[in-house]
Design a protein around this motif. Structure first.
Motif, mmCIF file in Angstrom:
data_model
loop_
_atom_site.group_PDB
_atom_site.id
_atom_site.type_symbol
_atom_site.label_atom_id
_atom_site.label_comp_id
_atom_site.label_asym_id
_atom_site.label_seq_id
_atom_site.Cartn_x
_atom_site.Cartn_y
_atom_site.Cartn_z
ATOM 1 N N VAL A 62 33.214 87.857 27.497
ATOM 2 C CA VAL A 62 34.171 88.956 27.398
ATOM 3 C C VAL A 62 34.073 89.603 26.014
ATOM 4 O O VAL A 62 34.024 90.824 25.879
ATOM 5 N N PHE A 63 34.048 88.760 24.980
ATOM 6 C CA PHE A 63 33.933 89.221 23.599
ATOM 7 C C PHE A 63 32.653 88.631 23.018
ATOM 8 O O PHE A 63 32.486 87.406 22.973
ATOM 9 N N GLY A 64 31.741 89.489 22.585
ATOM 10 C CA GLY A 64 30.458 89.039 22.074
ATOM 11 C C GLY A 64 30.557 88.435 20.685
ATOM 12 O O GLY A 64 31.599 88.475 20.017
ATOM 13 N N VAL A 65 29.443 87.879 20.228
ATOM 14 C CA VAL A 65 29.401 87.171 18.954
ATOM 15 C C VAL A 65 29.832 88.072 17.805
ATOM 16 O O VAL A 65 30.657 87.681 16.958
ATOM 17 N N ALA A 66 29.297 89.287 17.741
ATOM 18 C CA ALA A 66 29.628 90.179 16.630
ATOM 19 C C ALA A 66 31.120 90.488 16.607
ATOM 20 O O ALA A 66 31.758 90.499 15.543
ATOM 21 N N HIS A 67 31.690 90.733 17.779
ATOM 22 C CA HIS A 67 33.124 91.033 17.821
ATOM 23 C C HIS A 67 33.949 89.821 17.397
ATOM 24 O O HIS A 67 34.957 89.974 16.689
ATOM 25 N N LEU A 68 33.540 88.639 17.813
ATOM 26 C CA LEU A 68 34.297 87.434 17.457
ATOM 27 C C LEU A 68 34.320 87.215 15.950
ATOM 28 O O LEU A 68 35.364 86.874 15.369
ATOM 29 N N ILE A 69 33.164 87.398 15.297
ATOM 30 C CA ILE A 69 33.130 87.230 13.836
ATOM 31 C C ILE A 69 34.028 88.268 13.179
ATOM 32 O O ILE A 69 34.834 87.951 12.280
ATOM 33 N N HIS A 70 33.903 89.515 13.607
ATOM 34 C CA HIS A 70 34.770 90.578 13.088
ATOM 35 C C HIS A 70 36.243 90.229 13.304
ATOM 36 O O HIS A 70 37.065 90.296 12.378
ATOM 37 N N TYR A 71 36.583 89.832 14.515
ATOM 38 C CA TYR A 71 37.986 89.561 14.875
ATOM 39 C C TYR A 71 38.549 88.406 14.058
ATOM 40 O O TYR A 71 39.622 88.526 13.459
ATOM 41 N N LEU A 72 37.832 87.296 14.019
ATOM 42 C CA LEU A 72 38.327 86.129 13.289
ATOM 43 C C LEU A 72 38.481 86.419 11.810
ATOM 44 O O LEU A 72 39.411 85.916 11.155
ATOM 45 N N SER A 73 37.588 87.238 11.265
ATOM 46 C CA SER A 73 37.629 87.523 9.828
ATOM 47 C C SER A 73 38.833 88.358 9.433
ATOM 48 O O SER A 73 39.119 88.506 8.235
ATOM 49 N N GLN A 74 39.551 88.903 10.401
ATOM 50 C CA GLN A 74 40.788 89.621 10.090
ATOM 51 C C GLN A 74 41.955 88.660 9.841
ATOM 52 O O GLN A 74 42.963 89.043 9.233
ATOM 53 N N PHE A 75 41.814 87.421 10.303
ATOM 54 C CA PHE A 75 42.911 86.449 10.232
ATOM 55 C C PHE A 75 42.633 85.285 9.296
ATOM 56 O O PHE A 75 43.553 84.623 8.833
ATOM 57 N N MET A 76 41.362 85.012 9.048
ATOM 58 C CA MET A 76 40.979 83.890 8.188
ATOM 59 C C MET A 76 39.617 84.198 7.585
ATOM 60 O O MET A 76 38.786 84.853 8.223
ATOM 61 N N THR A 77 39.396 83.738 6.379
ATOM 62 C CA THR A 77 38.076 83.895 5.784
ATOM 63 C C THR A 77 37.144 82.852 6.380
ATOM 64 O O THR A 77 37.475 81.666 6.436
ATOM 65 N N LEU A 78 35.994 83.306 6.836
ATOM 66 C CA LEU A 78 34.975 82.413 7.361
ATOM 67 C C LEU A 78 34.043 82.036 6.219
ATOM 68 O O LEU A 78 33.563 82.895 5.487
ATOM 69 N N HIS A 79 33.775 80.733 6.086
ATOM 70 C CA HIS A 79 32.970 80.234 4.986
ATOM 71 C C HIS A 79 31.656 79.651 5.510
ATOM 72 O O HIS A 79 31.563 79.255 6.686
#
Length: 277
Positions: A215-232
């Motif tokens: 439903v939500f591709g990899v690029a969208h998931l990284i973008h989406y999650l990065s709005q709520f938490m910093t990915l390290h």
């Protein structure tokens, strides 16, 4: 390249997969496949890899990423899996966390937790973050990926669904997050949204699918999650599973001691877990 980690639990060391299928020691190239090292993984040609020492036969393969800071999971991210679960396709990604203490090697046994009656399987594409991602645009999201791997998001459904409706406790038991065998760098994955995936239990086909139906591709998931938490670097995103899980069957089917689960994703290798009490 295909990186992996070999050795006993807690003592894994880096290795790479050679073109001839042998595993080669890579401790001279990097300290571990983890953390800051993921932002600058070495790129070697076949001849340079073939010159590395051969890993002895029988060496345990550990989780392909060490020192994982966050193991972030996406629920109901395949429309056909949502349908078999009797749930609506989400309007936004469903996000939950899986305890990093659940992480184990791809061929380590799966330990049924005490009181388990509904332990289930879920083959998933894992995305390993290589560089810090905060408020990233979707167009730039894949530049933050160190590589891709297989995740079996093993789930105890009674703990997950019947013990207060809190998913994390049904997802986080020891051995419930096999990672690997390989961390495959993005140059070897032409399109993360076009990978076939499969899972068998005792040789019987259970899951057959493709990342194309996310439903939500990899690029969208990284973008989406990065709005709520910093990915390290070293964070792992498990991106959801296609249909064929035990919970979705009629009658439902769950894992028991003595079962053997095998699974794989195109280009990312295979896993095998023996189920033990």
């Amino acid at each position: 390249m295909k990186f992996l980690r070999i050795g006993e639990a807690g003592q894994e060391r880096p290795a790479v997969l050679a073109a001839d299928g042998t595993l080669r020691e890579a401790s001279t190239l990097l300290s571990d496949v983890s953390g800051a090292a993921l932002s600058d993984l070495p790129a070697l040609g076949p001849e340079a890899i073939a010159a590395l020492p051969v890993v002895p036969d029988g060496a345990r393969i550990g989780p392909c990423v060490g020192q994982v800071g966050k193991l972030i999971c996406i629920g109901l991210n395949y429309s056909d899996h949502a349908a078999e679960s009797g749930m609506a396709v989400p309007e936004e990604p469903i996000v939950f966390m899986k305890a990093t203490s659940a992480i184990c090697g791809p061929n380590d046994p799966t330990i049924l937790p005490r009181g388990s009656q509904k332990t289930d399987w879920e083959v998933e594409l894992g995305v390993v973050i290589g560089t810090r991602a905060q408020y990233v645009e979707e167009a730039d999201a894949l530049s933050h990926v160190a590589g891709y791997c297989i995740v079996n998001d093993i789930s105890e459904r009674a703990f997950q669904m019947e013990r207060g409706g809190q998913w994390t406790k049904g997802k986080s038991c020891d051995s419930f997050a096999p990672l690997g065998p390989w961390l495959v760098t993005p140059d070897e994955v032409a399109d993360p949204q076009n990978l076939s995936m499969w899972l068998d239990v005792n040789g019987q086909a259970m899951q057959r699918g493709s990342t194309a139906t996310m439903v939500f591709g990899v690029a969208h998931l990284i973008h989406y999650l990065s709005q709520f938490m910093t990915l390290h670097p070293g964070d792992v995103i498990a991106t959801g599973t296609p249909p064929g899980v035990g919970m979705g069957m009629s009658p439902q089917q769950y894992l028991r001691a003595g079962d053997v689960v095998t699974l794989g994703i195109e280009g990312l290798g295979t896993q095998r877990q023996a189920i033990v009490a």
